[in-house]
Design an enzyme around this catalytic site. Sequence first.
Site, PDB file in Angstrom:
ATOM      1  CD  GLU A  65      47.385  37.118  39.383  1.00 18.68           C
ATOM      2  OE1 GLU A  65      46.633  37.743  40.154  1.00 18.68           O
ATOM      3  OE2 GLU A  65      48.395  36.485  39.770  1.00 18.68           O
ATOM      4  CB  CYS A  82      48.921  39.593  41.274  1.00 18.23           C
ATOM      5  SG  CYS A  82      47.635  39.608  42.554  1.00 18.23           S
ATOM      6  CE  LYS A 101      51.390  36.531  41.798  1.00 20.06           C
ATOM      7  NZ  LYS A 101      49.952  36.202  41.874  1.00 20.06           N
TER       8      LYS A 101
END
Lengths: 417, 417
Positions: A152, A266, A229
Amino acid sequence: MAEPEWESLEQCLEKHLPPADLREVKRLLYGKETRKLDLPGRAFESAAEGDFELQGYAFEAAEEQLRGPRTVRVGLVQNRIPLPADAPVAKQVRCFRPEIHTRAGPLWALDTPTAPCRPLGLGQQVSALHRRIESIVEVAAMCGVNIICFQEAWTMPFAFCTREKLPWTEFAESAEDGPTTSFCQKLAKKHNMVVVSPILERDGEHGDVLWNTAVVISNSGAVLGKTRKNHIPRVGDFNESTYYMEGNLGHPVFQTPFGRIAVNICYGRHHPLNWLLYSVNGADIIFNPSATIGALSESMWPIEARNAAIANHCFTCAINRVGKEYFPHEFTSGDGKKAHKDFGYFYGSSYVAAPDSSRTPGLSRTRDGLLVAELNLNLCRQVNDVWNFKMTGRYDMYARELAEAVKPNYRPHIVKE
Amino acid sequence: MAEPEWESLEQCLEKHLPPADLREVKRLLYGKETRKLDLPGRAFESAAEGDFELQGYAFEAAEEQLRGPRTVRVGLVQNRIPLPADAPVAKQVRCFRPEIHTRAGPLWALDTPTAPCRPLGLGQQVSALHRRIESIVEVAAMCGVNIICFQEAWTMPFAFCTREKLPWTEFAESAEDGPTTSFCQKLAKKHNMVVVSPILERDGEHGDVLWNTAVVISNSGAVLGKTRKNHIPRVGDFNESTYYMEGNLGHPVFQTPFGRIAVNICYGRHHPLNWLLYSVNGADIIFNPSATIGALSESMWPIEARNAAIANHCFTCAINRVGKEYFPHEFTSGDGKKAHKDFGYFYGSSYVAAPDSSRTPGLSRTRDGLLVAELNLNLCRQVNDVWNFKMTGRYDMYARELAEAVKPNYRPHIVKE
């Protein structure tokens, strides 16, 4: 928490357990054994020279009559930032050639043994991070990797702990034509490799806002698309909601010649529905590029991506960075402790999990590394047909129940005496 | 697969690892260490006498200013069936008193050391299973257990592998006033203990159909309600869809004086949405009474209930039976192998997982056992406030996406070059 020199669970078990017990412990912890891949010697030599770990495993599937094996090799890259977090941005992201650079000031000492400053033939701009990644991708190419995924926000220190805007927001780039995307396009084309490149995105078309984004680059070199994300943490030092919002691109799946992939970035790994929707849209492989630290999450790490592989009949690839990042100004962590300048240890431990509940060992907790996994994607449908979680999932019921549950006047179904 | 005499992962690690490594391995595998409970000596004596394992652990939470600790002790019971699966139904479920019994034929030899046939003061009908469970519940009471949960379909062999209807459907009972519910009501009242009793239900009010049901009995002795298995397997020897359908009672949560509980029966643990909806309805503790075998699921077992505890900020209690059950007629398993008469080893390994990603060790893979866990329910909201998965869950988006995804003409979101 253990200091990071404690290398890995696997090393410890292998050192101390008698063979029969080790086999049984591995069966319980990791499921059906993954076969070690026979990777080329020169790949191991290059990895040793570059001071990073290289491991390779294969997941197998039963033979079918109508489909041949659908074999793909994925590469997971975990790495520390090669320069200190407070090195000038341009030097971390892009190491200009000396003649350009010296106009701006003295040459930054690229003195970490893992990132020797030498031109690598990808144009005039090569950064310490670009260079480091390029050298790992070279080894991945030797290993026949078809799809590679970086960690990430791989182009920067994970500076969101600071809540400072400058200089960290200067690491943001356009997903479509930023220098990192250009760099990855060259890598993709050179190695005929799909590249998943998670960056801090600057969206110039929509008010210059930032996003936490993964750019997916086809093996042709074209930008296949991007994904954002979907869930943003507000926990411990993860002050990311200060910088960007929850993704607005839904759950796209990218069709590549090597299989259908998705990227759950994540904190999205804590949200089973996020994994599910990528799977509903057809992902065979879901990458989970992450940045997470030991004190917070290490005992969750082996659970979540693996549960997602089981629950969704797909492969998941969990990637975490390594090392400790020190920032120039002190910050607090919202935990009653004194201000400090570091984020704690990122514990690496990247791994691949399969739909049949098997998984690879993890990469080191401390070292840069490349994990190569050969996946026979036929395993996804085979396990789907055995376990039937999609068929038995009752998604219509859950769609209705969730739609009810989010209403402001929802009354939970509680039975009282 | 290892034969069941391989007792447990924990025993093996404790035997072979040096203390410092053991500590680190446990931290990685089990998270923050759970404190061993100081259970009364007579409880251990009774457990030894009854030949079952007893373990106890406590999960702690931070002190709060406005709420005192909300401490509850749960008991998880795993057991083998005390009589052979082909013993007459009445003798397995209900061991009549000799004078009644002998009218029907010779007294069944209750000769297993773990199930001595003696009157226990719960009326004239006490079964081998009732008696076994009663003796374990007595020990749970000594340990201060407030809520106890038995394994799935605890009153019978797990006969769904056979696809035969008789005699197995004779084990079904009314959830409201069957003999097992009556038995559990007496236990509940006697010990001031909430009892979760998963049975094969015969629903006399709706066409005499069968359900896989858990009856929740208040510590007052009243039937608080029932909940049904929401997801039914069609995998391996788990031919349960031959016997009953997916539950139609939604996701009820039961308010008890000791906390809000829910019951996710067996195969529902593979479905993250099932856990989620129990949690959305307010469950602090979700029990997962199961019956599952090594060859199929043992490497999933430590993952799924634990992931659910993490993802939903609640405690989860995973319970599996032990032993091998032999059936009178041979059956096939849909795996190309020869017909046979057993189901494989149920591997026990019951455990409790906490919202902070810690967990207890598992009970034995082979022995009957009682796991006592003291939970401070304040931990649920504390972890919720730290990690915020409910706040960041975007359930409105998922409700919409799922509603779309189940439409017959849904087109997955796939990006192509």
